[in-house]
Structure formats: C-alpha cells, structure tokens
Design a protein around this motif. Sequence first.
Motif, PDB file in Angstrom:
ATOM      1  N   ASN A 203       0.847  -1.183   0.000  1.00 18.00           N
ATOM      2  CA  ASN A 203       0.000   0.000   0.000  1.00 18.00           C
ATOM      3  C   ASN A 203       0.888   1.240   0.000  1.00 18.00           C
ATOM      4  O   ASN A 203       1.459   1.602   1.034  1.00 18.00           O
ATOM      5  CB  ASN A 203      -0.911  -0.001   1.232  1.00 18.00           C
TER       6      ASN A 203
ATOM      7  N   ARG B  50       0.163   4.377  -0.127  1.00 25.15           N
ATOM      8  CA  ARG B  50      -0.349   5.466   0.710  1.00 25.15           C
ATOM      9  C   ARG B  50       0.042   5.259   2.169  1.00 25.15           C
ATOM     10  O   ARG B  50       0.504   6.182   2.846  1.00 25.15           O
ATOM     11  CB  ARG B  50      -1.873   5.544   0.586  1.00 25.15           C
ATOM     12  N   ASP B  51      -0.134   4.020   2.667  1.00 18.78           N
ATOM     13  CA  ASP B  51       0.209   3.718   4.061  1.00 18.78           C
ATOM     14  C   ASP B  51       1.673   3.346   4.237  1.00 18.78           C
ATOM     15  O   ASP B  51       2.137   3.187   5.362  1.00 18.78           O
ATOM     16  CB  ASP B  51      -0.668   2.577   4.581  1.00 18.78           C
ATOM     17  N   GLN B  52       2.380   3.138   3.120  1.00 15.21           N
ATOM     18  CA  GLN B  52       3.811   2.786   3.127  1.00 15.21           C
ATOM     19  C   GLN B  52       4.070   1.492   3.899  1.00 15.21           C
ATOM     20  O   GLN B  52       5.015   1.378   4.676  1.00 15.21           O
ATOM     21  CB  GLN B  52       4.652   3.925   3.725  1.00 15.21           C
ATOM     22  N   LYS B  53       3.211   0.496   3.681  1.00 15.80           N
ATOM     23  CA  LYS B  53       3.384  -0.803   4.317  1.00 15.80           C
ATOM     24  C   LYS B  53       2.614  -1.852   3.526  1.00 15.80           C
ATOM     25  O   LYS B  53       1.771  -1.532   2.675  1.00 15.80           O
ATOM     26  CB  LYS B  53       2.904  -0.776   5.766  1.00 15.80           C
TER      27      LYS B  53
ATOM     28  N   ALA C  89      -0.131  -4.568   2.760  1.00 16.17           N
ATOM     29  CA  ALA C  89      -1.509  -4.878   3.146  1.00 16.17           C
ATOM     30  C   ALA C  89      -1.658  -6.362   3.435  1.00 16.17           C
ATOM     31  O   ALA C  89      -2.393  -6.758   4.346  1.00 16.17           O
ATOM     32  CB  ALA C  89      -2.469  -4.462   2.035  1.00 16.17           C
TER      33      ALA C  89
END
Length: 368
Positions: free
Chosen positions: A145, A147-150, A152
């Motif tokens: 992801n 946007r979340d930089q991790k 999913a």
Amino acid sequence: MNWQGMVRRVIWLAPENGFFFIIDRETVQLLSAEPFAEVTWASHYNLATGRPVEVPGMDYSTESQFVAPSPYGAHNWHPMSHHPETGLVYIPTLEIDYLFEGNSKPHQWGQWNTNTTYSADLMGDDAQDQKDIRQAARGFLTAWNPRDQKAAWRVHRDLAWNGGTLSTAGDLVFQGRGDGYFEALDARSGASLWTFPTQAGIVGSPMTYAIDGEQYVAVTVGWGGILGQTYGLDLGSGLQPPPSRVLAFKMGADHELPPLKPARKRPKPPPRVTDDMSILSQGAAVYAEYCQRCHGQFAVSNGRIPDLRRSAETVYSAFNVIVLDGGLEQLGMPAFKDVLSSDDALSLKAYLIDAANDDWEQRPVSAQ
C-alpha cells in the motif's frame, strides 16, 4: 496519488535493494522509501539527502557477511502490477539469505567478475544441508500500500523465483508460481481463488485480452532464468522436463494438458575416481565458482541444462576436450582453458563422478 493531502505526480519503484520508492516525477523529490522485504544493509533512507543510511558492519570487503537482499534482489525483473480500485501494488518478492565474501583475484575475461566468492562450503555435504540452503531462499507475493507505506498482505511461495503479476478490474491478481501452478487471488485479501497445474514453473507475466467480447488470460510457462538454473531442484519424478509453452485460459474451459513423457534411463556412473577429500574439495570449489550458475547448486540441474551427475560415459572420456578446449562451444558450453588448469579439470571430474555415485546410491532402485 494523494500524498499527505496533496495530489502529486509520482513514480513508484520497487528495485532490487528492497525499498519501495515514491518519487515526485516533476521535482524528483524523494517522498518515501520504506522496505517491502527483508533489508539488512541499510536502516532507512534520509529523505532530505536521498541517500541510504547504511548499517555498520555490513561491508563485506574486509569480512564475509550475510546481507539482504541477495544479488537476486528483493524484486527482480518480474513485473509488478497496480490495481487502482484497491490502491495496492502487487510485487513478486524474494528474500534470500546470501553470504557475501570479498574476493581480490584479478579480473578474468569472460568470467563472473563481481569481486565476490561463491563458497564451496555453501554447497552442502548431505541432503539436509541442501534442503536448509534451499529453504533460505524464500518467495512472497506482496501487496504493498503506497499510501500507508506498508504491506496490506503477503502470501508465501514455496520457491523464491516466481512470475510477474496481473491485476484486473474483477478484483483478481494472477501470478504464475515457480512450483508449477497458475493462480488467481483475491486482490483485496490475498486469498487463493483458483489454481491450475501447469506441469512447469512460471517466471513470465500474465496478460489478458478479449476476442468477440470473451476475455482470456494467457501466460508463458517455463521455469528458467538465473535462479531457475542455479536453484538445484532435482527432477526426480521419473518424467522428462516439461516443455515451455503459452497457455491461455477462459471461463468454462475444460482442456487438460497432455501427460509428460517418461524420463530417459539414467546412465550408471563410472566408479569413483578418488576418496581424497583435498581433491574432491578442490573440485567442489571449481564447480561452485565456474559451473553452478548454469548447471545448478550441488551439481543438481533443473533439466533445462544437462545434469552433470547423469552424464554419459562419452562425456567423462572427453572431459578435458569439453571443459578446457570448448568441444561443445556450438551448444553453448564455453572453453575454460584460460582460467582452469588440467589439475582443476581432474578435480572437477572427480567431484562430479563422486556426486553422480551419491545420486545413484541414494535413489530408489525403481527409479534407476
């Protein structure tokens, strides 16, 4: 993408070094660099300078070190895909434990000049050693992801070397697996929805097209490439290596692949040349340095290139002509007389015949 409240034109990049980069493609500003796989060589990136912050002690020029990612990278050439509805990027990911050792030998024309050493100690002395080393090569399908930089979600693969990904508007992600299956997964959860046994591993990337309104998904099947060759996977099924081919799928199709042909009978190896461990160790070192990249770890081939443990007597009798003089250059086997001596060739031959006898003795009688 919407980045911290502002729409930015960006580049997403998941290179071999293990960090997922988000770069403003107009200003070239580094916006994010987070690890999407195991990374030990750097702790993070300095966003202000765009430079990595290296971990002390990971420089292998003075002392050998296990460093991740390996030379195969955390993400190699296999294409990743993006699903605009889920916002996720689906990355074929590798995590391979690899020992880097400095090497000060001079440059050798036409050889592997990376200033690192392939250690014969890593080849393993028995089946358990070999199994442990193969298990140190791990593969995943990572849904990242940005946007979340991790991540999913992540799905483990039995082999590290797998195909690229295709994501579709039907919330599916297609990927070919190295263990010989073509799979469709739920793009949001990673749950496996469908698999098809392809008889051979897959490293190519799926694609989709439509004819008269009917959708197809196609993929090239055939497990090759550098890791496919060096992996050392024994085709002990008693069947010939599967053919490389293109397979196309559609809803409601019910075709089956034709059965594979029985393997050719394995030749009984000649008697062992020696039990002198110094000679066998020298042969193992020569094999590790010059042969395993094509013919496979532990002298085990995936069948695309000859398995040297199962060579005919004519190969052993013409060994120096083939290895040193290039007797099979027209078939892609280069000459090594510029870097190997006759003693090196003798030790290599002894090592391969020793491995051939081990293979012959360990297989069930029914397989011989």
